[in-house]
Each structure stands twice: as structure tokens, then as C-alpha cells.
Write a protein that holds these residues in place. Structure first.
Motif, mmCIF file in Angstrom:
data_model
loop_
_atom_site.group_PDB
_atom_site.id
_atom_site.type_symbol
_atom_site.label_atom_id
_atom_site.label_comp_id
_atom_site.label_asym_id
_atom_site.label_seq_id
_atom_site.Cartn_x
_atom_site.Cartn_y
_atom_site.Cartn_z
ATOM 1 N N THR A 153 0.765 -1.232 -0.043
ATOM 2 C CA THR A 153 -0.104 -0.106 -0.059
ATOM 3 C C THR A 153 0.689 1.221 0.077
ATOM 4 O OG1 THR A 153 -1.656 -1.036 1.442
ATOM 5 C CG2 THR A 153 -2.082 1.097 1.139
ATOM 6 N N GLY A 154 1.853 1.207 0.909
ATOM 7 C CA GLY A 154 2.525 2.536 1.109
ATOM 8 C C GLY A 154 3.756 2.781 -0.221
ATOM 9 N N ALA A 155 4.176 1.711 -0.660
ATOM 10 C CA ALA A 155 5.153 1.635 -1.747
ATOM 11 C C ALA A 155 4.422 2.161 -3.197
ATOM 12 C CB ALA A 155 5.864 0.446 -2.183
ATOM 13 N N ASP A 156 3.292 1.352 -3.113
ATOM 14 C CA ASP A 156 2.465 1.788 -4.264
ATOM 15 C C ASP A 156 1.730 3.027 -4.673
ATOM 16 O OD1 ASP A 156 3.010 -0.838 -5.236
ATOM 17 O OD2 ASP A 156 1.100 -1.618 -5.414
ATOM 18 N N SER A 157 1.523 3.535 -3.416
ATOM 19 C CA SER A 157 0.879 4.819 -3.279
ATOM 20 C C SER A 157 1.575 5.817 -3.877
ATOM 21 C CB SER A 157 0.329 5.163 -1.736
ATOM 22 O OG SER A 157 1.518 5.327 -0.921
ATOM 23 N N LEU A 158 3.074 5.783 -3.704
ATOM 24 C CA LEU A 158 3.970 6.887 -3.817
ATOM 25 C C LEU A 158 3.950 7.138 -5.515
ATOM 26 C CD1 LEU A 158 7.003 6.230 -1.597
ATOM 27 C CD2 LEU A 158 5.148 7.625 -1.375
ATOM 28 N N ALA A 159 3.492 6.312 -6.340
ATOM 29 C CA ALA A 159 3.099 6.675 -7.773
ATOM 30 C C ALA A 159 2.600 7.979 -7.828
ATOM 31 C CB ALA A 159 2.721 5.333 -8.513
ATOM 32 N N ALA A 160 1.607 8.288 -7.041
ATOM 33 C CA ALA A 160 0.814 9.575 -7.100
ATOM 34 C C ALA A 160 1.688 10.622 -7.139
ATOM 35 C CB ALA A 160 -0.109 9.523 -5.969
ATOM 36 N N SER B 83 -3.390 6.650 -9.447
ATOM 37 C CA SER B 83 -2.584 5.925 -8.632
ATOM 38 C C SER B 83 -3.018 5.285 -7.151
ATOM 39 C CB SER B 83 -1.502 6.987 -8.288
ATOM 40 O OG SER B 83 -0.649 7.264 -9.563
ATOM 41 N N TRP B 84 -3.793 6.119 -6.631
ATOM 42 C CA TRP B 84 -4.529 5.652 -5.334
ATOM 43 C C TRP B 84 -5.140 4.355 -5.355
ATOM 44 C CZ3 TRP B 84 -3.376 4.788 -0.651
ATOM 45 C CH2 TRP B 84 -4.362 4.166 0.237
ATOM 46 N N GLN B 85 -5.969 4.387 -6.727
ATOM 47 C CA GLN B 85 -6.941 3.186 -6.920
ATOM 48 C C GLN B 85 -6.013 1.893 -7.006
ATOM 49 O OE1 GLN B 85 -9.069 3.834 -10.398
ATOM 50 N NE2 GLN B 85 -10.470 5.507 -9.609
ATOM 51 N N ALA C 234 -4.028 2.751 7.800
ATOM 52 C CA ALA C 234 -4.767 2.566 6.688
ATOM 53 C C ALA C 234 -5.533 3.791 6.113
ATOM 54 C CB ALA C 234 -5.496 1.274 6.442
ATOM 55 N N LYS C 235 -6.325 4.256 7.172
ATOM 56 C CA LYS C 235 -7.156 5.347 7.096
ATOM 57 C C LYS C 235 -6.340 6.657 6.722
ATOM 58 C CE LYS C 235 -11.347 3.668 9.261
ATOM 59 N NZ LYS C 235 -12.324 3.801 10.117
ATOM 60 N N ALA C 236 -5.478 6.834 7.552
ATOM 61 C CA ALA C 236 -4.696 7.893 7.453
ATOM 62 C C ALA C 236 -4.010 8.143 6.210
ATOM 63 C CB ALA C 236 -3.621 8.028 8.486
ATOM 64 N N LEU C 237 -3.229 6.996 5.592
ATOM 65 C CA LEU C 237 -2.748 6.689 4.383
ATOM 66 C C LEU C 237 -3.703 7.256 3.458
ATOM 67 C CD1 LEU C 237 0.025 6.411 3.000
ATOM 68 C CD2 LEU C 237 -0.712 4.078 2.617
ATOM 69 N N LYS C 238 -4.839 6.691 3.248
ATOM 70 C CA LYS C 238 -6.083 7.151 2.158
ATOM 71 C C LYS C 238 -6.322 8.640 2.190
ATOM 72 C CE LYS C 238 -10.705 5.915 0.628
ATOM 73 N NZ LYS C 238 -11.767 5.131 0.738
ATOM 74 N N GLU C 239 -6.545 9.074 3.251
ATOM 75 C CA GLU C 239 -6.805 10.411 3.655
ATOM 76 C C GLU C 239 -5.783 11.495 3.128
ATOM 77 O OE1 GLU C 239 -8.403 11.255 7.205
ATOM 78 O OE2 GLU C 239 -10.077 9.903 7.059
#
Length: 474
Positions: free
Chosen positions: A131-138, A161-163, A187-192
Motif C-alpha cells: 500500500t505504501g510503496a504503490d501509493s508513492l506513484a501518485a 495511482s491511489w486506486q 490505513a485510513k490516514a494513508l488514504k486520506e
């Protein structure tokens, strides 16, 4: 406006005017520009994003510790690096493509370190790490240079990217919902942080991409001297490690030069993912000279006849006859994307393992056959989504689906959006089927429902009546 803020802005303007009139050294220019950037509204807003949203992720990571804290720190480092890059854009002219790759190198290095945590032996916190690594694509939105650069618009890029990261984020929420509130908070903090955090920031300040200075020299370090005012030389070909076997490019256009290299630099094999894989026009069967409408079979061996369906075969990812998307024998590919589709086309997924497929448009039918540890995320389906002969698969419907069928499958997680709650779900010869639906609150947890797999048959009034076996807590 605050009087102190006005004074700081006026002082910064006076210093910049004096420097531009009398000439300046590079080091002094950067220092003064840093003072001006400190009061720039876009930089101040990004500082707020870091202090409010990023700090919430790291605080939750500290409560968990271990690898979750490590990936949280890399996320914080990546956002701090992007903050420095945003400051540099205000000090620099827009570079050429080679200069842009060099400019983005610090961000790419952080993404590489975060992605390295997901490699090797699978840890107990693999879903957190992905979740963390893939989110950085944003954060690659900063590489957007225009509509012809091969990327989505910055706001859309952050959302898309977040999807992909959300697929693993949902697994964290489901796994720890009733076990550990710290993991749920993380997880919620990362999404927000991304939605609405980064998305709204980009929407407010950089909806058309970064704004470069029109007067200063290029700030990105380069081994050679800065190019003259003449036309820049064409960028050198990027090293082979920047690309996977198939580069990212829209399926309806010709390959893009320049920005493809930049985006691949951020999403190459080491960092984040192996690169989004999309079908180009020349890969479609109708445009290939070596394909015809008839499926040809290889000649049989002299002795033993081949099996009806081979256990392994060459990977396929193509649109056949303009009607059927064939995604076959994909192993370890977490970023398969179909974005050029319509409601008359079907998708057939066969023999895939440890992969994730995202379907970004409405299709007629989706079939997942003989797949293991496969994830499929789709928006809308006209007829049905069918899962047959599979093991440990996950399917997420983000739109609507009238029918979902699970046959001869062991282990299947089905995520339904609010628009798909009326879907008819049929199961046969299957076990461990769980359906997850949204909670009552907008940002609430998913609610899991286990479908019964045992039944009682009783003969009454001349016929058998079948009822599911009730389980405690069901």
C-alpha cells in the motif's frame, strides 16, 4: 492579509529585484529564493499537508513499529523531497527531457527504497508495504508537462495511482478491523493523505502541472554544462533498466517520446511497480499482419498428444477481433490495466497468478478462469462477472454488476460498492466465499459476510427442502 506576511513578501520582492538588476551568484539566489518560497501559498499549503496528513501516517506507523514504521518514514521522506522539487520549479526554467529525469532523480531514489521493502520473502506486513510503496506513484504528477506527455492530468493521475494502492489498503482494513485499531488508523490516514489530501492540493495549486520559472536557470544538477539558448539536443535513450518489456502508453496513440522516459523513471522495475501495461494499437489482433481471424493450433507432436489446455503458455494481453480482451498466463504482474474498452467487449482472464488486473471502463462480461492469487478490479459489467476453477482470488466491483457467479473455486473475496449491493451472487462447488460491503458510515470499514457452503436437505410433503447450515456469528 496578515501584516507580517505582507512585510515578508515585500522584503522578498525587494531582494529578488535587487539581485536581478545587479547579477547574483548561484548560492545566494537559491537562499533568497528559499525565503520567497517559504511564503509562497502553494508551498505553505504543501507544508500544511505534510504537517497534518503525513504526520498522521508516521504517528500511526510509530505505534505499530517494524516495517510499517519503515515504509511510513519513506512516505514522509518522499513528500519532503517533493516539497523541495516544488521549490526548485519556482527557481528554474523548464528543463528538457534529460534534465527532467535528472530533476526527478531524488524522488525516484526514495520510491526505490520503499519498493525494496516489498521484495524478497513475503513479510507479515506485506499488504502495508505494498500500500505504501504503490501509493508513492501518485507523486509522479509533478512530471506532467502537457496533454501530449503520455500521462493523465495531475488530478486524475493522483486518483488513478491511489486506486491501485487501495486494493492492498482494503486488505489491511479487513484483516485488522477487529484485531488492532492502530493498523486501521494507519490505513485510513494513508488514504486520506492522497484522497482528499494530495488530490485537493493539486486541484487547488497545480491542476495543469508544475509551474516553472521563466527567468532562472535550470536548477537540476547535470554532469555537463547547461545547454545554450538554441534548440536543445534530443535526449539520450534512457538506460534499459528504466523500462519493462512493455512501456506505458495509451492504447489509442503512438508511442510517446520524452515523458515516457520520465514516467518510466519513476515507475520502473525497481521503484513502485514494474510499469503499467497497456495495449497499443499495433498489438491488437485486427492491426497485426501475423494474425488472422482464425485461431491456429500448433502441430501435434509425433508421439504423445498434447493436453487439451496447457498448464503454462506464453503470456497474452491483447484485444482479439475487437471483441475480446485476452489476459492469459500473467505471473507476478500487479499493474495490468485495460482502459480502452466498451460495453460490447468481454474480458477473459486465464491462468494468471499473483497478479492484479484493473478494468477502467464498462464491459459486457468478465470471466476469471484457472487463476491463483489473482485480483480483479472493475467498474461496471453489463452481464456478469464469473469466477471459475480458481483459488484465492479477490474481485472488487466499483460500479454495478447484475450477476456475480462463483463456480468450483476455493477462496474468493468479493468487494461490492453501494451500486452493486443488488447483484445476484450464485455459488456452486465453492468454499470460503466472503462478500464485503461498505459500512453504514461514508468512511466506515467494510462489513464482511461469509456465504454458507453447507446445507441441510430434508424431505417434507413429497419434496426436499434445502436450507443453509447456520453458523455461530453468521
Amino acid at each position: 492579509m496578515d501584516k507580517n506576511l505582507v512585510k515578508r513578501l515585500e522584503a522578498a520582492v525587494v531582494r529578488l529585484e535587487a539581485l536581478s538588476a545587479g547579477g547574483f551568484q548561484r548560492g545566494v539566489a537559491v537562499e533568497d529564493s528559499g525565503d520567497a518560497a517559504a511564503v509562497d501559498p502553494s508551498i505553505v499549503a504543501f507544508d500544511d499537508l505534510i504537517s497534518q496528513c503525513v504526520s498522521r501516517v508516521t504517528s500511526a506507523g510509530e505505534k505499530i513499529g517494524g516495517q510499517v514504521l519503515d515504509v511510513s518514514r519513506f512516505i514522509a521522506e518522499a513528500f519532503n523531497v517533493q516539497r523541495e522539487l516544488l521549490v526548485k520549479t519556482k527557481q528554474s526554467q523548464k528543463p528538457d527531457m534529460a534534465g527532467l529525469v535528472e530533476f526527478l532523480k531524488p524522488l525516484n531514489e526514495v520510491i526505490t527504497k520503499a519498493s525494496a521493502l516489498t521484495e524478497g520473502k513475503r513479510s507479515d506486513f506485506f499488504h502495508h508495504l505494498k500500500t505504501g510503496a504503490d501509493s508513492l506513484a501518485a507523486l509522479a504528477w509533478i512530471a506532467y508537462t502537457g496533454k501530449d506527455c503520455g500521462m493523465s492530468m495531475p488530478i486524475a493521475h493522483v486518483e488513478e495511482s491511489w486506486q491501485m494502492a487501495e486494493f492492498y489498503c482494503n486488505k489491511v482494513l479487513v484483516e485488522y478491523r477487529n484485531k488492532d485499531a492502530n493498523h486501521v488508523e494507519w490505513a485510513k490516514a494513508l488514504k486520506e493523505l492522497y484522497l482528499p489530501g494530495l488530490r485537493d492540493y493539486v486541484k487547488s495549486h497545480y491542476p495543469l502541472g508544475p509551474v516553472w520559472s521563466g527567468t532562472r536557470k535550470i536548477a537540476a544538477p547535470a554532469p555537463a554544462k547547461a545547454p545554450t539558448q538554441g534548440a536543445p539536443a534530443p535526449p539520450p535513450p534512457p538506460p534499459a533498466s528504466l523500462f519493462s518489456s512493455e512501456t506505458t502508453q495509451p492504447s489509442s496513440s503512438h508511442p510517446k517520446e520524452g515523458m515516457s522516459a520520465v514516467f518510466a523513471e519513476i515507475n520502473s522495475g525497481k521503484p513502485v511497480t514494474s510499469g503499467l501495461r497497456k495495449v497499443t494499437a499495433d498489438m491488437k489482433s485486427k492491426n497485426r499482419a501475423d494474425r488472422s481471424g482464425v485461431v491456429s493450433l500448433p502441430e501435434k507432436e509425433g508421439r504423445a498428444p498434447p493436453p487439451a489446455i496447457s498448464k503454462t503458455g506464453p503470456p497474452k494481453f491483447e484485444l482479439q477481433m475487437g471483441r475480446k480482451w485476452a489476459v492469459e498466463n500473467q505471473i507476478g504482474q500487479n499493474n495490468l490495466v485495460i482502459d480502452d474498452c466498451d460495453a460490447k467487449q468481454s474480458v477473459y482472464v486465464f491462468g494468471c497468478k499473483n497478479s492484479v488486473l484493473q478494468i477502467q471502463g464498462k464491459v459486457n462480461n468478465i470471466t476469471v478462469d484457472k487463476c491463483t492469487k489473482m485480483g480483479v478490479v472493475f467498474k461496471d459489467v453489463v452481464a456478469a462477472c464469473e469466477i471459475v476453477n480458481c483459488s484465492s482470488v479477490e474481485v472488487q466491483c466499483q460500479g454495478s454488476a447484475p450477476t456475480i457467479s462463483v463456480d468450483n473455486t476455493a477462496g474468493c473475496q468479493v468487494y461490492l460498492s453501494k451500486d452493486a449491493l443488488e447483484a445476484s451472487i450464485t455459488t456452486a462447488k465453492s468454499s470460503e466465499i466472503n462478500v464485503l460491503v461498505p459500512g453504514s458510515e461514508p468512511d466506515g470499514d467494510w462489513v464482511e459476510h461469509a456465504l454458507p457452503q453447507q446445507y441441510v436437505h430434508a424431505y417434507k410433503d413429497g419434496h426436499f427442502e434445502t436450507t443453509p447450515v447456520s453458523h455461530s456469528g453468521g
